[in-house]
Design an enzyme around this catalytic site. Sequence first.
Site, short mmCIF file in Angstrom:
data_model
loop_
_atom_site.label_atom_id
_atom_site.label_comp_id
_atom_site.label_asym_id
_atom_site.label_seq_id
_atom_site.Cartn_x
_atom_site.Cartn_y
_atom_site.Cartn_z
N ASP A 26 -64.84 19.11 33.22
CA ASP A 26 -65.63 20.13 32.52
C ASP A 26 -65.26 21.54 32.99
O ASP A 26 -65.30 22.49 32.20
CB ASP A 26 -67.12 19.87 32.71
CG ASP A 26 -67.56 18.59 32.04
OD1 ASP A 26 -67.00 18.27 30.98
OD2 ASP A 26 -68.46 17.92 32.57
N LYS A 55 -73.82 20.75 27.28
CA LYS A 55 -73.92 21.61 28.47
C LYS A 55 -72.65 22.41 28.71
O LYS A 55 -72.70 23.60 28.99
CB LYS A 55 -74.23 20.77 29.72
CG LYS A 55 -75.55 20.06 29.74
CD LYS A 55 -75.82 19.44 31.10
CE LYS A 55 -74.68 18.57 31.60
NZ LYS A 55 -74.38 17.42 30.71
N LYS A 57 -69.46 23.39 38.74
CA LYS A 57 -69.87 22.04 38.36
C LYS A 57 -69.92 21.25 39.67
O LYS A 57 -68.90 20.78 40.17
CB LYS A 57 -68.85 21.42 37.40
CG LYS A 57 -69.13 19.97 37.03
CD LYS A 57 -69.95 19.85 35.78
CE LYS A 57 -70.12 18.39 35.37
NZ LYS A 57 -70.77 18.22 34.08
#
Length: 221
Positions: free
Chosen positions: A44, A14, A35
């Site tokens: 991330d 992802k 996120k």
Amino acid sequence: MAIFISATGTDVGKSFFSALLMAKYASSLGLKYLKPIQTGNDNDRVAVMNLSGLQEAFFLKNYYSFSFAGSPHYSSELDEVEIDTDELARHLYSIRDEKIVVEGAGGILVPLTRKFLTIDLIRQSEIPLVLVAPITLGSINQTLLSIEAIQNRNVDLKGVYFIGLPDKTTDDNIRTILEWSGVKFLGSFFLSSKEIMSRERFQYECFQRFDPDLILKELFL
């Protein structure tokens, strides 16, 4: 229009896919990255920022961050913080018409609380979904199960995108998944190594091979 990025499971790709989207289209289309829930020390948001080479202005702050790398429902319990899923769903619903890449935590059935799944958040926010799927042995089962769960909840699934290090089953895996599900093929990005790419290599590969037919670009227009 915002797009929610989820996957058939954890570590499918992802963040890598989100980085590809951001690197290629953030500047020209004005995309932002979000996120909503981050668990663990690996960030991330920072990873996507580093790979894409974009400035921090393109990246919205996490709604929740938890120290333990686990499912959000469990990580939040360890930090003694309750995830307000109603508030989070309302927030995402309010930004659904903006050009935002929303990356979920784990797969579509990952719990955010003991009574609320990631797919419930996607459905309530009314943000269209792109499913990221693996390409190696075992991908048929997990991808078809994920698609079935999505379709049973009437989520707006725009299609499936395949990422990974190919093996001898890859071509037939993709064909079989598409034939059985009837879901739109959004593209694929085959890796040549499990090693993390440098930013320079990533950006070269992105602009050479990612979304050559502009299928994904059209989702934001």
